[in-house]
Design a protein around this motif. Structure first.
Motif, PDB file in Angstrom:
ATOM      1  N   GLN A 100      32.483 -73.067  40.177  1.00  0.00           N
ATOM      2  CA  GLN A 100      33.585 -72.877  39.235  1.00  0.00           C
ATOM      3  C   GLN A 100      34.105 -74.215  38.722  1.00  0.00           C
ATOM      4  O   GLN A 100      34.431 -74.358  37.541  1.00  0.00           O
ATOM      5  N   PHE A 101      34.162 -75.216  39.601  1.00  0.00           N
ATOM      6  CA  PHE A 101      34.632 -76.537  39.184  1.00  0.00           C
ATOM      7  C   PHE A 101      33.677 -77.146  38.157  1.00  0.00           C
ATOM      8  O   PHE A 101      34.113 -77.671  37.122  1.00  0.00           O
ATOM      9  N   LEU A 102      32.385 -77.075  38.418  1.00  0.00           N
ATOM     10  CA  LEU A 102      31.409 -77.648  37.494  1.00  0.00           C
ATOM     11  C   LEU A 102      31.415 -76.908  36.158  1.00  0.00           C
ATOM     12  O   LEU A 102      31.277 -77.519  35.095  1.00  0.00           O
ATOM     13  N   LYS A 103      31.592 -75.602  36.205  1.00  0.00           N
ATOM     14  CA  LYS A 103      31.688 -74.817  34.964  1.00  0.00           C
ATOM     15  C   LYS A 103      32.876 -75.281  34.130  1.00  0.00           C
ATOM     16  O   LYS A 103      32.757 -75.506  32.919  1.00  0.00           O
ATOM     17  N   ARG A 104      34.026 -75.447  34.785  1.00  0.00           N
ATOM     18  CA  ARG A 104      35.222 -75.882  34.068  1.00  0.00           C
ATOM     19  C   ARG A 104      35.068 -77.304  33.527  1.00  0.00           C
ATOM     20  O   ARG A 104      35.586 -77.632  32.458  1.00  0.00           O
ATOM     21  N   MET A 105      34.346 -78.151  34.254  1.00  0.00           N
ATOM     22  CA  MET A 105      34.151 -79.521  33.785  1.00  0.00           C
ATOM     23  C   MET A 105      33.232 -79.565  32.571  1.00  0.00           C
ATOM     24  O   MET A 105      33.422 -80.377  31.658  1.00  0.00           O
ATOM     25  N   VAL A 106      32.237 -78.692  32.535  1.00  0.00           N
ATOM     26  CA  VAL A 106      31.369 -78.592  31.357  1.00  0.00           C
ATOM     27  C   VAL A 106      32.199 -78.141  30.155  1.00  0.00           C
ATOM     28  O   VAL A 106      32.062 -78.674  29.043  1.00  0.00           O
ATOM     29  N   GLU A 107      33.077 -77.180  30.373  1.00  0.00           N
ATOM     30  CA  GLU A 107      33.958 -76.705  29.300  1.00  0.00           C
ATOM     31  C   GLU A 107      34.921 -77.806  28.857  1.00  0.00           C
ATOM     32  O   GLU A 107      35.233 -77.927  27.663  1.00  0.00           O
ATOM     33  N   PHE A 108      35.382 -78.615  29.818  1.00  0.00           N
ATOM     34  CA  PHE A 108      36.297 -79.713  29.497  1.00  0.00           C
ATOM     35  C   PHE A 108      35.599 -80.766  28.632  1.00  0.00           C
ATOM     36  O   PHE A 108      36.191 -81.313  27.698  1.00  0.00           O
ATOM     37  N   ALA A 109      34.343 -81.044  28.932  1.00  0.00           N
ATOM     38  CA  ALA A 109      33.574 -81.993  28.125  1.00  0.00           C
ATOM     39  C   ALA A 109      33.429 -81.480  26.696  1.00  0.00           C
ATOM     40  O   ALA A 109      33.569 -82.240  25.728  1.00  0.00           O
ATOM     41  N   ASP A 110      33.163 -80.186  26.555  1.00  0.00           N
ATOM     42  CA  ASP A 110      33.042 -79.600  25.218  1.00  0.00           C
ATOM     43  C   ASP A 110      34.380 -79.629  24.485  1.00  0.00           C
ATOM     44  O   ASP A 110      34.439 -79.852  23.269  1.00  0.00           O
ATOM     45  N   GLN A 111      35.457 -79.397  25.225  1.00  0.00           N
ATOM     46  CA  GLN A 111      36.794 -79.385  24.632  1.00  0.00           C
ATOM     47  C   GLN A 111      37.192 -80.766  24.114  1.00  0.00           C
ATOM     48  O   GLN A 111      37.746 -80.900  23.022  1.00  0.00           O
ATOM     49  N   THR A 112      36.914 -81.799  24.903  1.00  0.00           N
ATOM     50  CA  THR A 112      37.332 -83.153  24.544  1.00  0.00           C
ATOM     51  C   THR A 112      36.334 -83.868  23.643  1.00  0.00           C
ATOM     52  O   THR A 112      36.668 -84.883  23.031  1.00  0.00           O
ATOM     53  N   GLN A 177      43.696 -67.487  41.326  1.00  0.00           N
ATOM     54  CA  GLN A 177      42.899 -66.617  42.188  1.00  0.00           C
ATOM     55  C   GLN A 177      41.885 -67.442  42.959  1.00  0.00           C
ATOM     56  O   GLN A 177      41.195 -68.293  42.392  1.00  0.00           O
ATOM     57  N   LYS A 178      41.782 -67.190  44.240  1.00  0.00           N
ATOM     58  CA  LYS A 178      40.806 -67.892  45.067  1.00  0.00           C
ATOM     59  C   LYS A 178      39.461 -67.166  45.036  1.00  0.00           C
ATOM     60  O   LYS A 178      39.380 -65.985  44.747  1.00  0.00           O
ATOM     61  N   GLY A 179      38.412 -67.908  45.351  1.00  0.00           N
ATOM     62  CA  GLY A 179      37.095 -67.300  45.516  1.00  0.00           C
ATOM     63  C   GLY A 179      36.322 -67.016  44.248  1.00  0.00           C
ATOM     64  O   GLY A 179      35.306 -66.316  44.284  1.00  0.00           O
ATOM     65  N   ILE A 180      36.766 -67.551  43.104  1.00  0.00           N
ATOM     66  CA  ILE A 180      36.024 -67.336  41.859  1.00  0.00           C
ATOM     67  C   ILE A 180      34.720 -68.138  41.908  1.00  0.00           C
ATOM     68  O   ILE A 180      34.716 -69.315  42.247  1.00  0.00           O
ATOM     69  N   SER A 181      33.622 -67.497  41.582  1.00  0.00           N
ATOM     70  CA  SER A 181      32.334 -68.178  41.629  1.00  0.00           C
ATOM     71  C   SER A 181      31.444 -67.683  40.496  1.00  0.00           C
ATOM     72  O   SER A 181      31.834 -66.821  39.701  1.00  0.00           O
ATOM     73  N   LEU A 182      30.250 -68.240  40.421  1.00  0.00           N
ATOM     74  CA  LEU A 182      29.280 -67.874  39.401  1.00  0.00           C
ATOM     75  C   LEU A 182      28.026 -67.326  40.070  1.00  0.00           C
ATOM     76  O   LEU A 182      27.733 -67.653  41.220  1.00  0.00           O
TER      77      LEU A 182
END
Length: 210
Positions: A100-112, A177-182
């Motif tokens: 989940q962290f890596l997914k959000r970081m990929v989205e952050f790179a696209d956002q910025t 929410q805890k435990g979110i995964s891919l």
């Protein structure tokens, strides 16, 4: 960027010292009000950003704070950044395998529209993370103060200094929410955006915007 230990609100002793006669409880009697501090320190400007979350310490909480830091920058400051380098501990919420962290970081790179470089500290080396020094100064600053209310906690953080600057402090009431995964299939798509250093694949990851 990193989170520190949960702060309990109430008549609790934290091992410090204060002037005058103060009594405090030495055990957690089931306090209901707790906050998770998440800090980001800009090594170029020295500005410290601290958000106290009332929910769980999760990947989403950490990246949400990173996004808030980004939106707080001026257009000029954003344009001057060629890339964003983030130093983090290899903790459970933000490790190099936390999906989940890596997914959000990929989205952050696209956002910025900026390349993001994640630099991880090996085990037992978190003391070299600049944000850890900020936490140490905060502990010395509020020392034995009884944090009876959330506003007391926030007020003390606002008056500490790092590199001659007062922190930008916020309180978040968002519920996480805890435990979110891919799934493995979803993670394969995320991995396509991760350029792991061939010599240090666990400690150095580059994410380029799409």
């Amino acid at each position: 960027m990193d989170c520190k230990a949960t702060v309990e609100i109430g008549e609790y002793s934290r091992g410090g010292q204060t002037r005058g006669y103060n009594q405090a409880q030495d055990h957690d009697m089931g306090t209901k009000e707790k906050y998770v501090p998440c800090g980001i320190v800009d090594e170029d400007t020295g500005q410290l950003y601290v958000t106290f979350g009332s929910s769980y310490k999760t990947s989403d909480f950490m990246v949400d704070n990173l996004e808030q830091w980004w939106t707080s920058l001026s257009i000029t400051e954003k344009q001057q950044l060629e890339n964003i380098q983030i130093k983090v501990d290899n903790g459970a919420e933000n490790s190099e395998i936390r999906r989940q962290f890596l997914k959000r970081m990929v989205e952050f790179a696209d956002q910025t529209k900026k390349s993001i470089q994640l630099l991880y500290f090996p085990p037992y080396h978190s003391k070299y993370n600049p944000i850890e020094r900020c936490w140490g100064i905060l502990e010395r600053h509020w020392n034995g103060t009884l944090l009876r209310k959330a506003q007391t906690m926030l007020a003390w953080v606002k008056t500490m200094t790092w590199k001659g600057l007062n922190p930008i402090v916020k309180l978040s009431k968002k519920v996480y929410q805890k435990g979110i995964s891919l799934t493995k299939k979803e993670m394969k798509e995320i991995e396509k955006h991760l350029e792991r250093n061939p010599h240090l694949p666990k400690w150095d990851i580059l994410i380029r915007p799409s």
